[in-house]
Write a protein that holds these residues in place. Structure first.
Motif, PDB file in Angstrom:
ATOM      1  N   UNK A  23       0.803  -1.220   0.000  1.00  0.00           N
ATOM      2  CA  UNK A  23       0.000   0.000   0.000  1.00  0.00           C
ATOM      3  C   UNK A  23       0.842   1.279   0.000  1.00  0.00           C
ATOM      4  N   UNK A  24       2.121   1.192   0.190  1.00  0.00           N
ATOM      5  CA  UNK A  24       2.968   2.376   0.289  1.00  0.00           C
ATOM      6  C   UNK A  24       3.658   2.668  -1.042  1.00  0.00           C
ATOM      7  N   UNK A  25       4.023   3.909  -1.227  1.00  0.00           N
ATOM      8  CA  UNK A  25       4.789   4.294  -2.416  1.00  0.00           C
ATOM      9  C   UNK A  25       6.202   4.733  -2.052  1.00  0.00           C
ATOM     10  N   UNK A  26       6.465   4.934  -0.778  1.00  0.00           N
ATOM     11  CA  UNK A  26       7.790   5.340  -0.322  1.00  0.00           C
ATOM     12  C   UNK A  26       8.654   4.095  -0.155  1.00  0.00           C
ATOM     13  N   UNK A  27       9.872   4.130  -0.673  1.00  0.00           N
ATOM     14  CA  UNK A  27      10.754   2.974  -0.637  1.00  0.00           C
ATOM     15  C   UNK A  27      11.064   2.546   0.794  1.00  0.00           C
ATOM     16  N   UNK A  28      11.253   3.482   1.685  1.00  0.00           N
ATOM     17  CA  UNK A  28      11.571   3.150   3.079  1.00  0.00           C
ATOM     18  C   UNK A  28      10.389   2.440   3.734  1.00  0.00           C
ATOM     19  N   UNK A  29       9.183   2.871   3.471  1.00  0.00           N
ATOM     20  CA  UNK A  29       8.004   2.232   4.046  1.00  0.00           C
ATOM     21  C   UNK A  29       7.788   0.831   3.466  1.00  0.00           C
ATOM     22  N   UNK A  30       8.095   0.650   2.198  1.00  0.00           N
ATOM     23  CA  UNK A  30       8.012  -0.676   1.591  1.00  0.00           C
ATOM     24  C   UNK A  30       9.010  -1.611   2.256  1.00  0.00           C
ATOM     25  N   UNK A  31      10.208  -1.110   2.505  1.00  0.00           N
ATOM     26  CA  UNK A  31      11.220  -1.934   3.173  1.00  0.00           C
ATOM     27  C   UNK A  31      10.800  -2.273   4.600  1.00  0.00           C
ATOM     28  N   UNK A  32      10.139  -1.359   5.272  1.00  0.00           N
ATOM     29  CA  UNK A  32       9.649  -1.655   6.616  1.00  0.00           C
ATOM     30  C   UNK A  32       8.601  -2.772   6.585  1.00  0.00           C
ATOM     31  N   UNK A  33       7.744  -2.771   5.581  1.00  0.00           N
ATOM     32  CA  UNK A  33       6.768  -3.849   5.429  1.00  0.00           C
ATOM     33  C   UNK A  33       7.431  -5.193   5.191  1.00  0.00           C
ATOM     34  N   UNK A  34       8.474  -5.194   4.376  1.00  0.00           N
ATOM     35  CA  UNK A  34       9.211  -6.432   4.118  1.00  0.00           C
ATOM     36  C   UNK A  34       9.907  -6.907   5.393  1.00  0.00           C
ATOM     37  N   UNK A  35      10.435  -5.983   6.177  1.00  0.00           N
ATOM     38  CA  UNK A  35      11.069  -6.350   7.451  1.00  0.00           C
ATOM     39  C   UNK A  35      10.056  -6.972   8.405  1.00  0.00           C
ATOM     40  N   UNK A  86      19.823  11.064  -3.266  1.00  0.00           N
ATOM     41  CA  UNK A  86      20.889  11.995  -3.679  1.00  0.00           C
ATOM     42  C   UNK A  86      20.781  12.347  -5.155  1.00  0.00           C
ATOM     43  N   UNK A  87      20.371  11.379  -5.974  1.00  0.00           N
ATOM     44  CA  UNK A  87      20.295  11.629  -7.409  1.00  0.00           C
ATOM     45  C   UNK A  87      19.041  12.412  -7.806  1.00  0.00           C
ATOM     46  N   UNK A  88      17.904  12.051  -7.241  1.00  0.00           N
ATOM     47  CA  UNK A  88      16.639  12.622  -7.691  1.00  0.00           C
ATOM     48  C   UNK A  88      15.934  13.477  -6.648  1.00  0.00           C
ATOM     49  N   UNK A  89      16.320  13.372  -5.385  1.00  0.00           N
ATOM     50  CA  UNK A  89      15.681  14.167  -4.346  1.00  0.00           C
ATOM     51  C   UNK A  89      14.409  13.560  -3.784  1.00  0.00           C
ATOM     52  N   UNK A  90      14.113  12.307  -4.133  1.00  0.00           N
ATOM     53  CA  UNK A  90      12.902  11.665  -3.654  1.00  0.00           C
ATOM     54  C   UNK A  90      13.104  10.157  -3.636  1.00  0.00           C
ATOM     55  N   UNK A  91      12.382   9.488  -2.741  1.00  0.00           N
ATOM     56  CA  UNK A  91      12.426   8.026  -2.701  1.00  0.00           C
ATOM     57  C   UNK A  91      11.052   7.432  -2.993  1.00  0.00           C
ATOM     58  N   UNK A  92      10.174   8.209  -3.632  1.00  0.00           N
ATOM     59  CA  UNK A  92       8.862   7.706  -4.013  1.00  0.00           C
ATOM     60  C   UNK A  92       9.014   6.752  -5.193  1.00  0.00           C
ATOM     61  N   UNK A  93       8.360   5.608  -5.101  1.00  0.00           N
ATOM     62  CA  UNK A  93       8.511   4.591  -6.139  1.00  0.00           C
ATOM     63  C   UNK A  93       7.740   4.951  -7.410  1.00  0.00           C
ATOM     64  N   UNK A  94       6.730   5.791  -7.311  1.00  0.00           N
ATOM     65  CA  UNK A  94       5.991   6.200  -8.500  1.00  0.00           C
ATOM     66  C   UNK A  94       6.856   7.034  -9.430  1.00  0.00           C
ATOM     67  N   UNK A  95       7.828   7.730  -8.875  1.00  0.00           N
ATOM     68  CA  UNK A  95       8.712   8.578  -9.678  1.00  0.00           C
ATOM     69  C   UNK A  95       9.887   7.812 -10.245  1.00  0.00           C
ATOM     70  N   UNK A  96      10.047   6.569  -9.868  1.00  0.00           N
ATOM     71  CA  UNK A  96      11.209   5.774 -10.300  1.00  0.00           C
ATOM     72  C   UNK A  96      10.798   4.854 -11.438  1.00  0.00           C
TER      73      UNK A  96
END
Length: 101
Positions: A23-35, A86-96
Protein backbone atom coordinates in the motif's frame (compact mmCIF):
# COMPACT_ATOMS: atom_id res chain seq x y z
CA UNK A 1 1.75 -19.93 24.83
CA UNK A 2 0.56 -22.53 22.39
CA UNK A 3 1.78 -23.21 18.88
CA UNK A 4 -1.53 -22.05 17.45
CA UNK A 5 -1.29 -18.67 19.18
CA UNK A 6 2.29 -18.14 17.99
CA UNK A 7 1.32 -19.01 14.42
CA UNK A 8 -1.70 -16.72 14.61
CA UNK A 9 0.45 -13.81 15.78
CA UNK A 10 2.94 -14.59 12.99
CA UNK A 11 0.14 -14.66 10.40
CA UNK A 12 -1.25 -11.32 11.62
CA UNK A 13 2.23 -9.75 11.50
CA UNK A 14 2.79 -11.14 8.01
CA UNK A 15 -0.55 -9.70 6.86
CA UNK A 16 0.29 -6.29 8.32
CA UNK A 17 3.69 -6.36 6.60
CA UNK A 18 2.15 -7.45 3.30
CA UNK A 19 -0.41 -4.64 3.46
CA UNK A 20 2.34 -2.17 4.36
CA UNK A 21 4.56 -3.28 1.50
CA UNK A 22 1.79 -3.15 -1.11
CA UNK A 23 0.00 0.00 0.00
CA UNK A 24 2.97 2.38 0.29
CA UNK A 25 4.79 4.29 -2.42
CA UNK A 26 7.79 5.34 -0.32
CA UNK A 27 10.75 2.97 -0.64
CA UNK A 28 11.57 3.15 3.08
CA UNK A 29 8.00 2.23 4.05
CA UNK A 30 8.01 -0.68 1.59
CA UNK A 31 11.22 -1.93 3.17
CA UNK A 32 9.65 -1.65 6.62
CA UNK A 33 6.77 -3.85 5.43
CA UNK A 34 9.21 -6.43 4.12
CA UNK A 35 11.07 -6.35 7.45
CA UNK A 36 7.81 -7.02 9.32
CA UNK A 37 7.09 -9.95 6.98
CA UNK A 38 10.56 -11.41 7.60
CA UNK A 39 10.07 -10.92 11.35
CA UNK A 40 6.80 -12.86 11.13
CA UNK A 41 8.54 -15.66 9.27
CA UNK A 42 11.22 -15.70 11.96
CA UNK A 43 8.56 -15.88 14.68
CA UNK A 44 6.97 -18.87 12.93
CA UNK A 45 10.36 -20.57 12.63
CA UNK A 46 11.02 -20.10 16.34
CA UNK A 47 7.54 -21.36 17.24
CA UNK A 48 7.90 -24.50 15.13
CA UNK A 49 11.36 -25.13 16.52
CA UNK A 50 10.28 -24.65 20.14
CA UNK A 51 7.14 -26.78 19.99
CA UNK A 52 8.19 -29.55 17.58
CA UNK A 53 11.92 -30.15 18.05
CA UNK A 54 13.33 -28.15 20.99
CA UNK A 55 16.47 -30.28 21.23
CA UNK A 56 17.46 -29.84 17.56
CA UNK A 57 19.54 -26.83 16.53
CA UNK A 58 18.25 -26.57 12.96
CA UNK A 59 15.54 -24.09 13.98
CA UNK A 60 18.13 -21.77 15.47
CA UNK A 61 20.17 -21.95 12.28
CA UNK A 62 17.15 -20.99 10.16
CA UNK A 63 16.50 -18.02 12.44
CA UNK A 64 20.11 -16.88 12.02
CA UNK A 65 19.72 -17.17 8.25
CA UNK A 66 16.52 -15.09 8.31
CA UNK A 67 18.20 -12.48 10.51
CA UNK A 68 21.10 -12.31 8.03
CA UNK A 69 18.68 -11.87 5.13
CA UNK A 70 16.91 -9.09 7.06
CA UNK A 71 20.19 -7.27 7.66
CA UNK A 72 21.28 -7.63 4.02
CA UNK A 73 17.92 -6.47 2.72
CA UNK A 74 18.00 -3.43 4.98
CA UNK A 75 21.57 -2.53 4.02
CA UNK A 76 20.99 -2.86 0.28
CA UNK A 77 17.58 -1.16 0.41
CA UNK A 78 18.77 1.81 2.42
CA UNK A 79 21.80 2.12 0.16
CA UNK A 80 19.51 2.25 -2.86
CA UNK A 81 17.22 4.73 -1.11
CA UNK A 82 20.16 6.96 -0.23
CA UNK A 83 21.51 6.85 -3.79
CA UNK A 84 18.06 7.55 -5.22
CA UNK A 85 17.52 10.47 -2.84
CA UNK A 86 20.89 12.00 -3.68
CA UNK A 87 20.30 11.63 -7.41
CA UNK A 88 16.64 12.62 -7.69
CA UNK A 89 15.68 14.17 -4.35
CA UNK A 90 12.90 11.66 -3.65
CA UNK A 91 12.43 8.03 -2.70
CA UNK A 92 8.86 7.71 -4.01
CA UNK A 93 8.51 4.59 -6.14
CA UNK A 94 5.99 6.20 -8.50
CA UNK A 95 8.71 8.58 -9.68
CA UNK A 96 11.21 5.77 -10.30
CA UNK A 97 9.92 4.63 -13.67
CA UNK A 98 13.40 3.95 -14.99
CA UNK A 99 16.15 2.69 -12.73
CA UNK A 100 19.16 3.67 -14.83
CA UNK A 101 21.29 6.55 -13.66
Amino acid sequence: MTLTLCLLVGAVLFGIGLYGAFSQTNLVMIMMGVEVMLGAAMLNLVAFWRFLHPQAFSGQMFVLIVMTVMALEAAVGFGLATARFRAKGSVEMEEAAELKG
